[in-house]
Design a protein around this motif. Sequence first.
Motif, mmCIF file in Angstrom:
data_model
loop_
_atom_site.group_PDB
_atom_site.id
_atom_site.type_symbol
_atom_site.label_atom_id
_atom_site.label_comp_id
_atom_site.label_asym_id
_atom_site.label_seq_id
_atom_site.Cartn_x
_atom_site.Cartn_y
_atom_site.Cartn_z
ATOM 1 N N LEU A 146 1.523 -8.959 -0.707
ATOM 2 C CA LEU A 146 1.727 -7.695 0.003
ATOM 3 C C LEU A 146 0.670 -6.691 -0.443
ATOM 4 O O LEU A 146 0.347 -6.597 -1.626
ATOM 5 N N ILE A 147 0.162 -5.945 0.544
ATOM 6 C CA ILE A 147 -0.881 -4.943 0.276
ATOM 7 C C ILE A 147 -0.311 -3.570 0.635
ATOM 8 O O ILE A 147 0.029 -3.321 1.798
ATOM 9 N N ALA A 148 -0.203 -2.700 -0.368
ATOM 10 C CA ALA A 148 0.417 -1.384 -0.178
ATOM 11 C C ALA A 148 -0.621 -0.278 -0.282
ATOM 12 O O ALA A 148 -1.464 -0.293 -1.181
ATOM 13 N N GLU A 149 -0.548 0.669 0.645
ATOM 14 C CA GLU A 149 -1.389 1.868 0.605
ATOM 15 C C GLU A 149 -0.498 3.055 0.249
ATOM 16 O O GLU A 149 0.549 3.251 0.858
ATOM 17 N N THR A 150 -0.935 3.842 -0.737
ATOM 18 C CA THR A 150 -0.079 4.870 -1.318
ATOM 19 C C THR A 150 -0.769 6.226 -1.338
ATOM 20 O O THR A 150 -1.986 6.314 -1.508
ATOM 21 N N ARG A 151 0.030 7.282 -1.167
ATOM 22 C CA ARG A 151 -0.429 8.662 -1.290
ATOM 23 C C ARG A 151 0.435 9.347 -2.347
ATOM 24 O O ARG A 151 1.661 9.326 -2.259
ATOM 25 N N LYS A 171 -3.794 7.094 -10.727
ATOM 26 C CA LYS A 171 -3.987 5.960 -9.816
ATOM 27 C C LYS A 171 -3.630 4.642 -10.496
ATOM 28 O O LYS A 171 -2.955 3.788 -9.904
ATOM 29 N N ALA A 172 -4.096 4.477 -11.736
ATOM 30 C CA ALA A 172 -3.836 3.222 -12.446
ATOM 31 C C ALA A 172 -2.344 3.023 -12.700
ATOM 32 O O ALA A 172 -1.818 1.918 -12.523
ATOM 33 N N ARG A 173 -1.653 4.079 -13.103
ATOM 34 C CA ARG A 173 -0.224 3.956 -13.406
ATOM 35 C C ARG A 173 0.589 3.693 -12.147
ATOM 36 O O ARG A 173 1.527 2.879 -12.162
ATOM 37 N N ILE A 178 3.601 -0.183 -8.651
ATOM 38 C CA ILE A 178 3.749 -0.864 -7.359
ATOM 39 C C ILE A 178 3.703 -2.379 -7.548
ATOM 40 O O ILE A 178 4.509 -3.129 -6.976
ATOM 41 N N ILE A 179 2.763 -2.848 -8.356
ATOM 42 C CA ILE A 179 2.650 -4.294 -8.605
ATOM 43 C C ILE A 179 3.922 -4.825 -9.267
ATOM 44 O O ILE A 179 4.421 -5.900 -8.922
ATOM 45 N N ALA A 180 4.467 -4.053 -10.217
ATOM 46 C CA ALA A 180 5.693 -4.482 -10.903
ATOM 47 C C ALA A 180 6.868 -4.555 -9.936
ATOM 48 O O ALA A 180 7.675 -5.496 -9.986
ATOM 49 N N ARG A 181 6.973 -3.579 -9.023
ATOM 50 C CA ARG A 181 8.093 -3.582 -8.066
ATOM 51 C C ARG A 181 7.968 -4.737 -7.079
ATOM 52 O O ARG A 181 8.953 -5.429 -6.785
ATOM 53 N N SER A 199 8.761 3.833 -4.315
ATOM 54 C CA SER A 199 8.551 5.230 -4.713
ATOM 55 C C SER A 199 9.564 5.652 -5.773
ATOM 56 O O SER A 199 9.214 6.291 -6.770
ATOM 57 N N LYS A 200 10.834 5.269 -5.570
ATOM 58 C CA LYS A 200 11.875 5.658 -6.520
ATOM 59 C C LYS A 200 11.628 5.035 -7.892
ATOM 60 O O LYS A 200 11.773 5.704 -8.920
ATOM 61 N N LEU A 201 11.263 3.759 -7.883
ATOM 62 C CA LEU A 201 11.031 3.082 -9.158
ATOM 63 C C LEU A 201 9.842 3.679 -9.906
ATOM 64 O O LEU A 201 9.904 3.927 -11.113
ATOM 65 N N VAL A 202 8.766 3.934 -9.181
ATOM 66 C CA VAL A 202 7.565 4.475 -9.824
ATOM 67 C C VAL A 202 7.807 5.881 -10.346
ATOM 68 O O VAL A 202 7.394 6.242 -11.451
#
Length: 303
Positions: A146-151, A171-173, A178-181, A199-202
């Motif tokens: 899965l490829i996620a784009e985030t703001r 950005k790194a965190r 996202i990778i962990a979720r 989003s909630k997990l991060v």
Amino acid sequence: MTPSILIPAGLILAGSILLLYVIPVNLWITAIFSGIKVNLLELVMMRLRRVPPGLIVNSMILATKAGIKDVTLQLLETHYLAKGNLLSVIKALIVADKANLEMSFKQAAAIDLAGRNVLDAIHISVNPYMIIVPAITGVSRDGIQLIAETRVTVRTNIKQLVGGAGEETIKARVGQGIIARIGAAITYMEVLERPEDISKLVLAKGLDSGTAFEILSIDISDISIGKNIGAKLQIDQAMADLNIAKAKAEERRAQAIALEQEMLALVQEAKANLIEAETLIPAALSYSFRAGNLMQGYMKNAE
């Protein structure tokens, strides 16, 4: 006018101009009418210390008119001598005061001397800033990529500006979260159905700790499906197992051929021994005949 009169007049004019430059009377009058307590000697000493009195006094006037309380001429002069951006600091204090943000002159001066643009930092604190995180790729437990784009929407954490990590750390965190979720999801459909869980997990991990920003929101703008990594790994494993089986079969075939060749060699060796033995028979018969053993044996058999 004679030259003898012109020379003293020129000297007097030059001396007057130099005196007015060294003793900025106009600047002193402006400061007095603006409510700034300063004497001519202080302005002269600034000039001697190679500090522009105009910049210091005008900055003080600006701060006083804006209601900034903890600013003094000595602090302004010290910050200038420390190679600080004086006007940027004063403007930042004014913006912070109007936006009801707590910031002292010492804080603003420290941020400025640390190499950060304090005015931009205050603007970001008042008007939140969006960090665009590069596309993050993760693999769910069923092997789907899965490829996620985030703001990420952030605002400045004024208390952490000095010594706080920057935008790249955010950005790194966020990418790590996202990778962990995605990696914890049993199936990729789980992530596609509820992207807000990312989003909630991060956000719950407090990724802005120790950074110069405060994360307001993390929004997943898009999730796309990539390769079936699980199937590819299974195919690769099957190919590896097949190659191993072929190698073992080839090994057994080589061993069988070697054994066959060894048996053929033994057969040839036995044939050679037989031929060698057969060549010894005529010699043995001849020896027995000469020794008379052959005739004695024949006579005994005849009796």
